[in-house]
Design an enzyme around this catalytic site. Structure first.
Site: not given
Length: 565
Positions: A45, A270, A280
């Site tokens: 993204e 992850r 983020k």
């Protein structure tokens, strides 16, 4: 899900992990992709810079394609216009190329598919599999239900034609944000809450960085992503573990939309690293609040920050490969990332001499007008690296810690009446005195040298009890600023839900030293050059603040390996 700590025994890379096993089954005889090219994608993204956690994902996506001679697409997931920007798009491309991966001509934007996403949504409405819902956000939350209690929506049986009309008017911009959503008609009583008639579209009157104001409705990721994968011919959609519960919805979209292929979603854990954050949103907060100098601050876990600090693509790829691909959540020691960098730089970095906290050394019996050069190795681990000549004269700079007026026990460096010490690559010296200023600070160390002791071995077979000391010739030394970095957070788990990560910031994560003295050869250092400052650590020139008249070096990693083997 319980977390486990990575240890050194997990260090060796696996030649085949569970993702590879699934793929080999799929492309093998009788598999659903038998005879097909393995095709993956990396869908970041563009609302921030890539960090080390993304790096694990992209090495899995691109690396898996490489392993099977396949393809990997790069697709910007820009279906949500909030805080998306072309600055991040270009930074993502740069980071991926820096790591050594390439997507060829297969670069896409999620927003490229907005028209097709809309067409597929209309198709679901026509099949009676989607409806326009007018629950407010508050009502939506109230009617969501709980375990054993089904969700509710009074709009679930809305006539198909009415939903088609309202959905078209949503697109036309007739309704404000939050007034309506388009929901899939699946199962309000499902034990998987992601399947309780999930939202497929929401209204958002916001300017899009590429589409401008063309759209005011945007597809949800869970709806758009499987469509994009199918349209691009992706065979294996590799994603992080939080999407495991979303896989039934991924499959539902694939099965009920009119699509040309059926990708398979596979999830992996992850990457977690201690003493850092991977969100983020939190990294953006650090930047916007001025807690760091920017996304590329060398203390940040972003790839641009790690690159500026001096991390190499090889060290990061080795790190990602050696921690392996897990199915359960795990946390890796930051020290292991440093260990991988140290291994790489130990083989490749040029050895140079730099004095970070200088004090003057005068060799009182060395001729004042004499200047010579001594030979030092560029890298003793690399025979092809060769040697170089370093200037030497009466006046030198050495580290302040290499002298004590009154030695402590077992101190083997310079002090009055102490043992002989060797100047790296040069002569044996012995301290004969020192001078101080009015405050008692040592300003000059005086020593005598043995003219017959030049070179790397003690003269006349004498056993030298003192240490070998690095130095810089005062006649040719250059001034430099040196930045020493430590963990950005003092807490091993600043990302924990019960902690304010800002309160965990390390006030000593950056120490700036000025007036350092470095070899003249470092005046032409480039950010891509890596050096071992003898006895100090591995360093590189700063890519942003360094200039020919203002040398700035970042410590990439210390010499001492803190990772417990």
């Amino acid at each position: 899900m319980a977390e486990e700590k990575k240890t050194m025994q997990d260090e060796a890379p696996e030649s085949r992990n569970f993702i590879h096993a699934f793929i080999e089954e799929d492309i093998g005889p009788g598999g659903q992709y038998e005879g097909m090219t393995v095709h993956t994608r990396f869908p970041p993204e563009p609302n921030g810079y890539l960090h080390i956690g993304h790096c694990k994902a992209l090495t899995i996506d691109f690396g898996t394609a490489e392993k099977y001679g396949g393809l990997c697409n790069l697709r910007m997931d820009d279906t949500n216009p909030t805080k998306e920007d072309e600055e991040f798009v270009e930074a993502i491309k740069e980071d991926i190329h820096w790591l050594g991966f390439d997507w060829g001509d297969r670069f896409f934007y999620g927003s490229d598919y907005f028209e097709e996403d809309y067409r597929q949504a209309v198709g679901l409405i026509k099949k009676g599999l989607a409806y326009v819902c007018q629950l407010s956000p508050e009502e939506f939350k109230e009617y969501r239900g709980s375990i054993g209690v089904p969700a509710k929506s009074p709009y679930r049986d809305r006539p198909i034609e009415e939903s088609l009309d309202l959905f078209a008017r949503m697109r036309a911009g007739e309704f404000p944000n939050g007034a309506m959503t388009l929901r899939a008609k699946i199962d309000l009583a499902s034990g998987n809450f992601n399947m309780r008639d999930p939202v497929l579209y929401r209204i958002n009157h916001m300017h899009h960085h590429r589409q401008g104001d063309k759209w005011c409705i945007y597809p949800m990721y869970d709806f758009a992503h499987p469509i994009q994968d199918a349209l691009e011919g992706i065979t294996h959609s590799l994603c992080s573990l939080e999407f495991e519960a979303h896989r039934p919805l991924y499959n539902w979209v694939i099965e009920n939309c009119d699509l040309p292929s059926k990708p398979r979603q596979i999830e992996f854990a992850r990457l977690g690293i201690d003493h850092t954050v991977m969100s983020k949103r939190k990294l953006r907060r650090l930047v916007e609040d001025g807690r760091v100098s920017g996304w590329d601050d060398p203390r940040m876990p972003t790839l641009c920050g790690l690159r500026r600090r001096g991390y190499t693509p090889r060290s990061i790829r080795n790190f990602c490969e050696r921690i392996g691909v897990a199915k359960s959540a795990n946390v890796v020691e930051y020290g292991f990332l440093e260990h991988c960098l140290r291994e790489d730089l130990n083989e490749t970095a040029q050895r140079v001499m730099a004095v970070l906290r200088p004090v003057k050394l005068t060799i009182v019996n060395y001729p004042e007008d004499k200047h010579e050069t001594v030979t030092v190795e560029n890298n003793p681990l690399d025979e092809s690296a060769g040697t170089r000549e370093v200037s030497f004269s009466r006046n030198l700079w050495i580290e302040a810690e290499d002298f004590l007026p009154e030695p402590v026990p077992k101190y083997k460096r310079l002090f009055p009446g102490g043992p002989e010490c060797r100047l790296k690559g040069a002569y044996l010296i012995r301290c004969v005195g020192y001078e101080t200023d009015a405050e008692g600070n040592v300003t000059e160390i005086k020593a005598e040298y043995d003219p017959d002791s030049r070179g790397g071995d003690p003269a006349d077979g004498r056993k030298v009890k003192g240490a070998t000391i690095h130095w810089v010739d005062a006649a040719t030394a250059l001034d430099a600023e040196v930045r020493l970095y430590d963990n950005l957070f003092t807490d091993a788990d600043p990302d924990a839900a019960d902690k304010d990560f800002l309160e965990c910031l390390n006030p000593d994560s950056l120490e700036i030293l000025t007036g350092c003295k470095v070899e003249a050869s470092l005046g032409s250092a480039k950010p891509s050059d890596h050096f071992q400052f003898m006895r100090q650590g591995y360093f590189c020139a700063d890519s942003k603040d360094a200039a020919p008249d203002h040398l700035v070096f970042n410590r990439s990693v210390s010499l001492k390996d803190s990772f417990k083997k």
